[in-house]
Design a protein around this motif. Sequence first.
Motif, PDB file in Angstrom:
ATOM      1  N   TYR A  42       0.817  -1.210   0.000  1.00  0.00           N
ATOM      2  CA  TYR A  42       0.000   0.000   0.000  1.00  0.00           C
ATOM      3  C   TYR A  42       0.851   1.260   0.000  1.00  0.00           C
ATOM      4  O   TYR A  42       1.870   1.333   0.673  1.00  0.00           O
ATOM      5  CB  TYR A  42      -0.913   0.006   1.226  1.00  0.00           C
ATOM      6  N   ARG A  43       0.381   2.236  -0.758  1.00  0.00           N
ATOM      7  CA  ARG A  43       0.927   3.590  -0.670  1.00  0.00           C
ATOM      8  C   ARG A  43       0.020   4.359   0.296  1.00  0.00           C
ATOM      9  O   ARG A  43      -1.180   4.081   0.388  1.00  0.00           O
ATOM     10  CB  ARG A  43       0.911   4.302  -2.017  1.00  0.00           C
ATOM     11  N   VAL A  44       0.607   5.329   0.969  1.00  0.00           N
ATOM     12  CA  VAL A  44      -0.122   6.021   2.037  1.00  0.00           C
ATOM     13  C   VAL A  44      -0.064   7.520   1.801  1.00  0.00           C
ATOM     14  O   VAL A  44       0.940   8.044   1.318  1.00  0.00           O
ATOM     15  CB  VAL A  44       0.549   5.720   3.401  1.00  0.00           C
ATOM     16  N   ASP A  45      -1.133   8.197   2.127  1.00  0.00           N
ATOM     17  CA  ASP A  45      -1.058   9.657   2.155  1.00  0.00           C
ATOM     18  C   ASP A  45      -2.040  10.199   3.194  1.00  0.00           C
ATOM     19  O   ASP A  45      -3.186   9.747   3.257  1.00  0.00           O
ATOM     20  CB  ASP A  45      -1.387  10.235   0.780  1.00  0.00           C
ATOM     21  N   TYR A  46      -1.553  11.136   3.975  1.00  0.00           N
ATOM     22  CA  TYR A  46      -2.425  11.835   4.932  1.00  0.00           C
ATOM     23  C   TYR A  46      -2.807  13.180   4.335  1.00  0.00           C
ATOM     24  O   TYR A  46      -2.015  13.801   3.625  1.00  0.00           O
ATOM     25  CB  TYR A  46      -1.692  12.079   6.252  1.00  0.00           C
ATOM     26  N   SER A  47      -4.017  13.637   4.651  1.00  0.00           N
ATOM     27  CA  SER A  47      -4.416  14.956   4.164  1.00  0.00           C
ATOM     28  C   SER A  47      -3.649  16.023   4.938  1.00  0.00           C
ATOM     29  O   SER A  47      -2.990  15.746   5.929  1.00  0.00           O
ATOM     30  CB  SER A  47      -5.918  15.159   4.330  1.00  0.00           C
ATOM     31  N   LYS A  48      -3.744  17.252   4.454  1.00  0.00           N
ATOM     32  CA  LYS A  48      -2.932  18.332   5.019  1.00  0.00           C
ATOM     33  C   LYS A  48      -3.255  18.579   6.487  1.00  0.00           C
ATOM     34  O   LYS A  48      -2.405  19.012   7.255  1.00  0.00           O
ATOM     35  CB  LYS A  48      -3.181  19.601   4.217  1.00  0.00           C
ATOM     36  N   THR A  49      -4.500  18.318   6.855  1.00  0.00           N
ATOM     37  CA  THR A  49      -4.872  18.532   8.248  1.00  0.00           C
ATOM     38  C   THR A  49      -4.536  17.335   9.111  1.00  0.00           C
ATOM     39  O   THR A  49      -4.604  17.405  10.334  1.00  0.00           O
ATOM     40  CB  THR A  49      -6.376  18.792   8.376  1.00  0.00           C
ATOM     41  N   GLY A  50      -4.162  16.242   8.493  1.00  0.00           N
ATOM     42  CA  GLY A  50      -3.806  15.045   9.244  1.00  0.00           C
ATOM     43  C   GLY A  50      -4.992  14.245   9.721  1.00  0.00           C
ATOM     44  O   GLY A  50      -4.854  13.335  10.524  1.00  0.00           O
ATOM     45  N   ARG A  51      -6.137  14.576   9.236  1.00  0.00           N
ATOM     46  CA  ARG A  51      -7.350  13.968   9.732  1.00  0.00           C
ATOM     47  C   ARG A  51      -7.735  12.740   8.898  1.00  0.00           C
ATOM     48  O   ARG A  51      -8.349  11.815   9.382  1.00  0.00           O
ATOM     49  CB  ARG A  51      -8.446  15.035   9.641  1.00  0.00           C
ATOM     50  N   HIS A  52      -7.362  12.780   7.637  1.00  0.00           N
ATOM     51  CA  HIS A  52      -7.829  11.748   6.716  1.00  0.00           C
ATOM     52  C   HIS A  52      -6.660  10.977   6.121  1.00  0.00           C
ATOM     53  O   HIS A  52      -5.596  11.529   5.870  1.00  0.00           O
ATOM     54  CB  HIS A  52      -8.654  12.384   5.603  1.00  0.00           C
ATOM     55  N   LEU A  53      -6.930   9.727   5.900  1.00  0.00           N
ATOM     56  CA  LEU A  53      -5.886   8.822   5.424  1.00  0.00           C
ATOM     57  C   LEU A  53      -6.336   8.222   4.102  1.00  0.00           C
ATOM     58  O   LEU A  53      -7.499   7.862   3.934  1.00  0.00           O
ATOM     59  CB  LEU A  53      -5.663   7.724   6.462  1.00  0.00           C
ATOM     60  N   LEU A  54      -5.406   8.158   3.187  1.00  0.00           N
ATOM     61  CA  LEU A  54      -5.711   7.574   1.885  1.00  0.00           C
ATOM     62  C   LEU A  54      -4.779   6.398   1.662  1.00  0.00           C
ATOM     63  O   LEU A  54      -3.556   6.517   1.799  1.00  0.00           O
ATOM     64  CB  LEU A  54      -5.494   8.640   0.807  1.00  0.00           C
ATOM     65  N   LEU A  55      -5.360   5.264   1.343  1.00  0.00           N
ATOM     66  CA  LEU A  55      -4.565   4.064   1.108  1.00  0.00           C
ATOM     67  C   LEU A  55      -4.747   3.628  -0.333  1.00  0.00           C
ATOM     68  O   LEU A  55      -5.873   3.608  -0.846  1.00  0.00           O
ATOM     69  CB  LEU A  55      -5.020   2.936   2.026  1.00  0.00           C
ATOM     70  N   GLY A  56      -3.660   3.344  -0.975  1.00  0.00           N
ATOM     71  CA  GLY A  56      -3.757   2.861  -2.347  1.00  0.00           C
ATOM     72  C   GLY A  56      -2.997   1.571  -2.504  1.00  0.00           C
ATOM     73  O   GLY A  56      -1.763   1.559  -2.439  1.00  0.00           O
ATOM     74  N   GLY A  57      -3.721   0.485  -2.675  1.00  0.00           N
ATOM     75  CA  GLY A  57      -3.073  -0.812  -2.827  1.00  0.00           C
ATOM     76  C   GLY A  57      -2.585  -1.009  -4.247  1.00  0.00           C
ATOM     77  O   GLY A  57      -3.181  -0.507  -5.196  1.00  0.00           O
ATOM     78  N   ARG A  58      -1.506  -1.703  -4.364  1.00  0.00           N
ATOM     79  CA  ARG A  58      -0.904  -1.917  -5.675  1.00  0.00           C
ATOM     80  C   ARG A  58      -1.913  -2.578  -6.635  1.00  0.00           C
ATOM     81  O   ARG A  58      -1.915  -2.318  -7.811  1.00  0.00           O
ATOM     82  CB  ARG A  58       0.308  -2.817  -5.478  1.00  0.00           C
ATOM     83  N   ARG A  59      -2.740  -3.405  -6.099  1.00  0.00           N
ATOM     84  CA  ARG A  59      -3.674  -4.145  -6.965  1.00  0.00           C
ATOM     85  C   ARG A  59      -5.043  -3.485  -7.037  1.00  0.00           C
ATOM     86  O   ARG A  59      -6.066  -4.138  -7.148  1.00  0.00           O
ATOM     87  CB  ARG A  59      -3.816  -5.570  -6.466  1.00  0.00           C
ATOM     88  N   GLY A  60      -5.039  -2.191  -6.904  1.00  0.00           N
ATOM     89  CA  GLY A  60      -6.248  -1.456  -7.245  1.00  0.00           C
ATOM     90  C   GLY A  60      -7.145  -1.076  -6.090  1.00  0.00           C
ATOM     91  O   GLY A  60      -8.165  -0.426  -6.286  1.00  0.00           O
ATOM     92  N   HIS A  61      -6.787  -1.469  -4.886  1.00  0.00           N
ATOM     93  CA  HIS A  61      -7.655  -1.161  -3.753  1.00  0.00           C
ATOM     94  C   HIS A  61      -7.384   0.259  -3.259  1.00  0.00           C
ATOM     95  O   HIS A  61      -6.241   0.623  -2.994  1.00  0.00           O
ATOM     96  CB  HIS A  61      -7.402  -2.165  -2.626  1.00  0.00           C
TER      97      HIS A  61
END
Lengths: 601, 883
Positions: free
Chosen positions: A187-206
């Motif tokens: 998984y690739r990870v990213d937090y929003s600028k406020t740190g409140r929200h998390l985004l997960l991107g799985g290599r296989r499309g999730h």
Amino acid sequence: MASVGEATLKDSHVGKKKKPPARYWEELKEKEEKDENKVGEDEEKSEAAQQQEEGDEQETQKGKKRKQEEEQRDGNKSISGKSDPFPGPAPIPEGRVQKFKRKEKTKKPRRHHKKLKDVITRSEEVAEMAQKEAARFDLLLPEDAGFLEGDEDEDTCTISQEDIADAVDITSGTKYFNLKLSQFGPYRVDYSKTGRHLLLGGRRGHIACIDWQSKQLMCEINVMESVNDVKWLHSETMYAVAQKKWLYIYDSNGIELHCIRKFNDVLRMQFLPYHFLLATASSTSFLQYLDVSVGKEVAAICTKTGRLDVMCQNPHNAIIHLGHSNGTVTLWSPNQKEALVKMLCHQGGVRSVAVDKTGTYMVTSGMDKKLKVYDIRAFKPLKSYFLPAGASSLSLSQRGLLSAATGDIVQVYRDVWSSPVTKPYMAHRVPGTVWGLHFCPFEDVLGVGHGDGFTSMLVPGSGEPNFDGLDANPYRSAKQRQEWEVKALLDKIQPDLISLDPTELGHVDHATFQQKHQDRVQALGYDPLAKERFVPRFKKKGRSSTGNVERRKKQVAHEDQRDVIRKTVQEKAKMEKERSEREKKKAGLSSQRSALDRFKK
Amino acid sequence: MAKATTKKRENNNNKKSKKSLKKKKQEEEEEVQHVRHDDEEEEEGLNGGEEEEEEKHEKKEKRSKKSLKKKKQQKKEEVHVQYDDDDDVDEDEGLNGGEEEKEEEEDDDERRRNKLLEAIAGLGAQKKRKRPLVERSEAAVLMSEFTVGGGGGAGGEEEEGGGGGAEGGGVQLSDLIGSLEQTPAVSSRTKKQLKNLQRGKALETPLSRQEAQRIQRGVAFHKASQEVTRWSCIIQENQRAEQLVFPLNQDAPPAPKTIERRVRGWKARTPLEQEVFALLTANKQPIHDPVLTSHEEASLRAMSLEEAKIRRAELQKARALQSYYEARTRREKKIKSKKYHRVQNKAKRKEVLKKFDDMVKEDPAGALEELKKIEEARMKERMTLKHQNSGKWAKSKAIMAKYDLGARRAMQEQLEVNKELTQKMVTSLSKEEEEEEEEEEKEEEEVPDFVNDAEGAAGSSNPWMRGRLTEEPVEKEEKETEEVIVVGGGEKEEEEEEVLIVETEEEALLREFDSRRKRRQAQEEGKDGEEEEQQEEEERKDGEEEEKEEEERKDGEEVQEKEEKQDEKEEEKEEQQDEEEEEKEEEEEEEELSEFTSLYRDMTDRQEAPDTSSHLEEAPDTSPQLEEGLQRIRTLEDVDLLSPEADVGAEKEPQQPPPPAPPAPPKLQNKKRKRGIELKEVLTKGAKVIQVPLAPTMQAGEEEEDQQEEQQLDQRGLIMEAFAGDDVVSDFLKEKRAQEEASRPKVVDLTLPGWGEWGGTGLKPSRQKRKKFRVKAAAAAAPPTRRDSGLPSVMVTEKRSSSLSLHQVSSLPQPFITHAQFEGSIRVPLGRAWNTEKTVKKATKPRVVTRPGAIIEPMRREELMKKRRKTMSGAVDWKREHH
């Protein structure tokens, strides 16, 4: 002080019995007089005491001074009749004032330029006020970051996450968790600028976006394509996903908003929040910028350096750093077709790059298993570390903690740039190979995306404890977010203004200025900005002889240099004086015989 | 000027009184002047000459008395008179002429006739030259009987014409007046006047209009400018002021006054106000101070301090209690819960009943009254339809009652309330208690919903779906992962053989690489025997090239003379030498670099040697890349560990710190030349070894065999890629040098072969020509030092981006003289994002503010005076302070 107050109260009541009632403004004067008397007595007493104690002349002078001060205080007495024990504005510590200093003061012109003098004094006033006020309001940022501290003979890196989670409060404890998502790859990870929200991107499309603090799933989709990278856009309502072929933009409900065909084969993305630019690096060695506020491609730069899969941004000046397989790191702005700077950092390929929040330090890791710290302002290497297994991905927190992943181990380092580090601050083993690292802003949390899902780690002291509510407010409501969005759009910085030195905009464009000035000089026939030559006035009665004139000229020659010389001479004299005084003191001390001297041989 | 005019007037007067006729004549003659005969002129000339001489003599005698003084005067006059003499005289003449004409008509006729005759006679004669007016003399044709002396007239004329009177010796006023004294006919008054005239104290002639206006204008301007300059200081002050608030000179808004102060200053003016005041005073109400009435004051006065304190404390307490009470009631009022209010009401009712019971015992009369009240309430309740389910709401509920339990219940409740209220007092008490009990039971039965729901989601694998977050699942997961690791280890053992095969393949690749590298080294250093042949070949090639060049030279010899050729040869040789030297240098540098790279390679070789052995010994210690599943190989992620020795160690003892990393490559021993760039040192700077407590373990995933095969294929590419960047440093240096080269100003060669000389194959343009047409870059304007000059491992582009300069200031705004001043003045941001509100307000203060609704009047003179006085007084104060 209190005793004085009581005394006055008594006095006034006694007075009231005899006299008709009087308003306070009528009796203000009397009171003042009384107070003065009182204070005077006090002063006398104190003086007497001091004299008794020391009988020093200096002290009496001080006393007088204080008396004067006291009188002044009485002058601005409040209605209640009590004088302010701490008159004037509260003092600000010098260090804090220094913290908010912006450049040096401008030197005022020496004479003739009244208007200019006015302008400069006015701007100086504003500068000083801004500095002081900012220092005063710094008080409103009271939070301080904490750190993990081990017992004696205990390394902090041996403390396990479970122990930390047990030790901290319940809310903080819940911030350590694992998501077991073994199905859809690393998984690739990213937090929003406020740190409140998390985004997960799985290599296989999730793809999943989560309000991770309340553990509320916002959306979860599978794009049925390989996903290279995910990134939040300016707010938590939209995010970009770099898929196998094109770049897609989804909203927080998982609805596909755009498919941007101009951006193909994107491997890594960075979002520049103040410019509303999404920078993408593709496998076709293209660096592209997308203005997400208007949806236009701002620049497409062919870097001619092969596959671009190492990318980070400098949050200070919005410059994009790219790492290449030939060990170089290049710096890019959308305004120039060639790299602004090219640095050879490693002997092998560059595996990861990270730049700290202040734009001072860059950390790189390469195939040569080294971890290097650069001063990115001067492009000079500061520290070089050898990691036994190399670091595959790096991330810097707001407070300057560095996390490096080697295989399935996540290590966190403290102060990589200031002091040589031999051991990590923390270490943690995650179930799978680490794929993405990201520190959560305003939280002591490190998000780790790995082959087996996602791990949220507790890293004490990583997040900025004081957030700017107008910039990135973790607790903002939807309404506030909307308001912020409008303001941020109004304050959007044009991509033209991205340059290595963000303060360059405040400088005069020298080249153009010189060209213009030359033209002007040609048109006018003289240089309007030239320094006026001193022409001695003609004097009668033979006093304007050539010799005399020359002498007068000499009197004013090199006046600007003289100032400097005078200053240096004064400084030197001062230093000399101090030195001599110090020596005297030393001599005095050495000549004095202390009680312990008898033990000396 | 004044004197000159007086002089003229003198002349005129004389002429008027004494020789008006003669003057007339003269004028007439002037008129016909242009038709004069030559002969006549000659005569005149002769006569005039004689007469002049005579006159001179006479005058000398006559003027002997006041000769010197006069001369001085005249000299002065001459200077002044020159420019306006002509028009003045003309005017005078015009005036005088007009008067005298009528008197002497008879004479005129005669004269005219004569003139005509003369004119006719002179028609044929040629006019040789026009003689100036001065030359004409009275004695010419006709002499008037009034003529005193020809010289006098001529002198007068001369005076009038060119101002040469002094020399001509015209009649002076004194001469004429001299005889006046003797004549008794002239009144004494005129005599006096004349004497005055003589003294030269005559009135000035009025100035011409233009002149007068000019002077007036000048004076007016002076006055006006003086008037205006008085304001200049104020104007300057206003111009320099940071902010102007119009209307100006308004006193700053007074500081907020306290009410007492304001009221005190106020006085009743209108009758209504007065009346009100009278009332207030009559009732002893406070007028000035709204705080205390006279009663209160009196009571205060009556109290002692202790009492006052106590009282105050009481008051304070009461106030506090009141505020608490208010706060509580407000809070309670806010509560929206119906249940709460129901309970509350019930409690109240109970209390009332209790009170009532007490009352029955203590105060029967009061109780009766209460009873009456209660009864009345009951009656009212019975009368109305309230609580009887007949309203709108009740009807709607009744419709829903079939399906909705809540509605039914609500209706029931209403009925109950009705029952309650309509029941008689005594019996109601026990029933309520029962009801209470019932309700309590109900409450006990109710259980929160989530108790039932919680079980449903617990089954899902996602911990977040379970609705509660305990730490147990995490721990479980951890355990699972550990198990997985252990299992992975087991799998490893099973896969030993496969791994071995892979290993050998990899080794082969590495070996290939080594050999190739060695070969390259040998090439560069020229030590290897085998590679010497190649080198020789290269040398041979070089030799051939030289030969070619020589041939070219020979060709050139045919065309040009020997000497020139020799020169050229020398030059070329020099150039060649230079080039060779440069090449050598480059080679050396590259050698250095290659040395470095070779060293690096050696190091890696050394590392690899034990590596392979360890592989042989311990099969399970495979490189982690092989075990990594499903990851794309092309990403650098997978290239994690190239030389796996570190991992080998780590995997052996995962809990212990790994063995110290190989030492940094040793410094080069033989430095040929010190260059500015010491890139090797920069790159191979001693790196601190970090000890990691945990060593990475690679999880043997559930990869399938075909995947592994793919990996193996990719592995090759991977390693190739990894070692392709071997010459990274030299590449970088080359690139940097190229960039530096490109940015340096170049010599432009503009020679055209065959232009102005013979051209053709093998012919080179002459040296002189080349020198002539080679445009050298300005050596004086040496390029500024590059930003990356001191940084060996950095290339900074020197190109300017035009996009930013579009937004930059390119000319200094008005008052600034230097860049630093301007840049300093804009260094502080003004926005709200960086400043406090107060600072923003100060920084963005508007230059001019006009108060809305205020009349802006022009400044008055008094204000000017006021200001002046102020400044004066200020100055005085200052003086006082300082002396």
